[in-house]
Design an enzyme around this catalytic site. Structure first.
Site, mmCIF file in Angstrom:
data_model
loop_
_atom_site.group_PDB
_atom_site.id
_atom_site.type_symbol
_atom_site.label_atom_id
_atom_site.label_comp_id
_atom_site.label_asym_id
_atom_site.label_seq_id
_atom_site.Cartn_x
_atom_site.Cartn_y
_atom_site.Cartn_z
ATOM 1 N N LYS A 150 -8.080 -3.472 -3.157
ATOM 2 C CA LYS A 150 -8.046 -2.085 -2.705
ATOM 3 C C LYS A 150 -9.084 -1.309 -3.490
ATOM 4 O O LYS A 150 -9.446 -1.708 -4.592
ATOM 5 C CB LYS A 150 -6.659 -1.475 -2.985
ATOM 6 C CG LYS A 150 -6.349 -0.276 -2.140
ATOM 7 C CD LYS A 150 -5.924 -0.708 -0.748
ATOM 8 C CE LYS A 150 -5.244 0.372 0.021
ATOM 9 N NZ LYS A 150 -4.392 -0.206 1.071
HETATM 10 N N1 GLU Z 1 -5.512 0.070 4.542
HETATM 11 C C1 GLU Z 1 -4.695 -0.762 5.369
HETATM 12 C C2 GLU Z 1 -3.518 -1.271 4.565
HETATM 13 O O1 GLU Z 1 -3.119 -0.671 3.601
HETATM 14 C C3 GLU Z 1 -5.483 -1.865 6.061
HETATM 15 C C4 GLU Z 1 -6.221 -2.822 5.178
HETATM 16 C C5 GLU Z 1 -7.162 -3.764 5.916
HETATM 17 O O2 GLU Z 1 -7.229 -3.731 7.120
HETATM 18 O O3 GLU Z 1 -7.830 -4.526 5.216
HETATM 19 O O4 GLU Z 1 -2.897 -2.233 4.919
#
Ligand code: GLU
Length: 432
Positions: free
Chosen positions: A118
């Site tokens: 992240k």
């Molecule tokens: N931000 C989204 C999550 O928290 C999607 C992450 C992604 O598609 O890699 O799951």
């Protein structure tokens, strides 16, 4: 001001320093119950890489401003690091650690070949012009350099980021590649605009996955969604899509809260109409076809289902006793803290935990990544049916683990994820 629709629209920017502690408490509870191998436990309780970059950006005024961005890579044993990027004043390394770790669990539960990561930049994007946002995004991508890559670490949208921002990341990343390698790297980000290599169905995917999970729960419970009532916190990408997708089931949206206010109407709020209003006005506050309310009234609203789709740490020791619902379906990441969890269990309120319930986004990111690698474009039926099947399988595994271990659904979801990771980590061993 050019801040565009987002994955989850936030209310205030409280620093989430304790978020990583929440993850560790959840992790330790599941690890104890399943008797997780101690070396696996040691490895998974730490992130692998933490990258912090400080970088300058020229503002429209001509002045220079410094920004701080992070990318945390938790675990890549199941595949490349994967996870969103958020733009928010509350972004900090502890929050990003927690969010990266949750991504590892999501990939493991849903059987996709991705690890967890992240990232984010600590700033309020609503205070910057579209051109400034583009320069911030491009400069952050440049600063990250080869810490991201199509087979290494693949960003995606998250809070306050969207397809446009992914297109800028793609373009910047490709511009840094030798020309002959550019065409094979379009999967360096997912959640792109469809024209730039995105997948149909990715925009609604998180909301769609939440709805598939709720439908499974309703089937299990013999609960009729037709006429059921629900309330949503956050009316960004996830909250608005969940609402629009629940409409055909005959369920009724009775309350919404976001950064701009609370709106309540026991007769029902039309999600399509509200979406148009929010696009024009930046939030639900002032919507005339519902009554305004405050946070406490919102939390106490009587409804069948509560879908938190905004901030972390919303269901806590203070708010969990006030909820008047049968089910909490977590569209956001980390909306319930461990104290809140305890109270939900005591009160017999069902829970569809985030790492299961909101995994539709990363699942369709995986489909986008596959389509890019194979130079394919799938249609919406293919994306939706594959998503539904995968969500159902994950749901059943979590439900069965909850029964087998006689535990709550969050702990069960962790057990499913940790079992897969334990197997692979033990098979692979450590180097040297
Ligand atoms: N931000 C989204 C999550 O928290 C999607 C992450 C992604 O598609 O890699 O799951």
């Amino acid at each position: 001001m050019a801040v565009i629709a987002d994955d989850k629209k936030l209310s205030s920017g409280v620093l989430q320093n304790n978020l990583y502690e929440n993850v560790n408490r959840q992790f330790n509870k599941a690890a104890d119950l399943m008797d997780l191998d101690s070396s696996v436990r040691d490895r998974l309780s730490k992130t692998t890489n933490e990258i912090t970059v400080n970088f300058p950006v020229r503002m429209d005024s001509g002045k220079l401003e410094m920004f701080t961005g992070h990318r945390v890579q938790h675990c890549d044993v199941l595949g490349p690091y994967k996870g969103g990027l958020r733009y928010h004043p509350a972004v900090n390394i502890n929050e990003v650690r927690a969010l990266a770790t949750w991504m590892t669990w999501k990939g493991a539960i849903t059987d996709i070949p991705f690890g967890g990561a992240k990232g984010g930049i600590q700033f309020d994007p609503s205070k910057y012009s579209k051109l400034e946002l583009e320069r911030i995004t491009r400069r952050f991508t440049f600063a990250l350099g080869n810490n991201i890559g199509p087979e290494y670490d693949i960003p995606a949208p998250d809070v306050n980021t969207n397809a446009q921002i992914m297109a800028w990341i793609l373009d910047t990343y490709l511009s840094m590649m030798p020309p002959h390698e550019r065409q094979r790297c379009s999967h360096v980000v997912t959640g792109k605009p469809i024209e730039a290599g995105g997948s149909i169905g990715r925009d609604k995917a998180t909301g769609q996955g939440v709805v598939f999970s709720i439908v499974e729960w309703a089937k299990d419970k013999g609960f009729n969604l037709d006429g059921a009532t629900y309330m949503v916190q956050g009316f960004g990408n996830v909250g608005s899509w969940v609402s629009k997708l629940l409409k055909p089931y005959g369920s009724k949206l009775v309350a919404v809260e976001d950064a701009t206010g609370v709106i309540i109407n026991s007769e029902g709020i039309d999600p399509d109409d509200l979406t148009i209003y929010v696009k024009a006005n930046g939030g639900v506050g002032g919507y005339s076809k519902a009554k305004p309310g405050d946070h406490e009234t919102f939390i106490k609203t009587k409804a069948d289902i509560f879908i938190p789709a905004a901030l972390e740490n919303q269901i806590t020791a203070e708010t969990a006793p006030l909820l008047n619902v049968q089910l909490v379906a977590e569209g956001a990441n980390g909306p319930t803290n461990p104290d809140g969890d305890k109270i939900l269990v005591e009160r017999g309120i069902d829970l569809l935990p985030d790492i299961l319930c909101n995994s539709g986004g990363v699942i369709v990111s995986y489909y986008e990544w596959l389509q890019n690698k194979r130079s394919e474009f799938w249609d919406i039926e293919e994306v939706d049916s594959k998503l539904e099947k995968r969500m159902k399988k994950a749901y059943i595994k979590v439900r069965d683990a909850a029964r087998n271990y006689k535990t709550d659904w969050r702990t069960a979801a962790y057990i499913v994820a940790l079992s897969r990771l334990e197997t692979v980590l033990k098979e692979r061993g450590i180097f040297p």
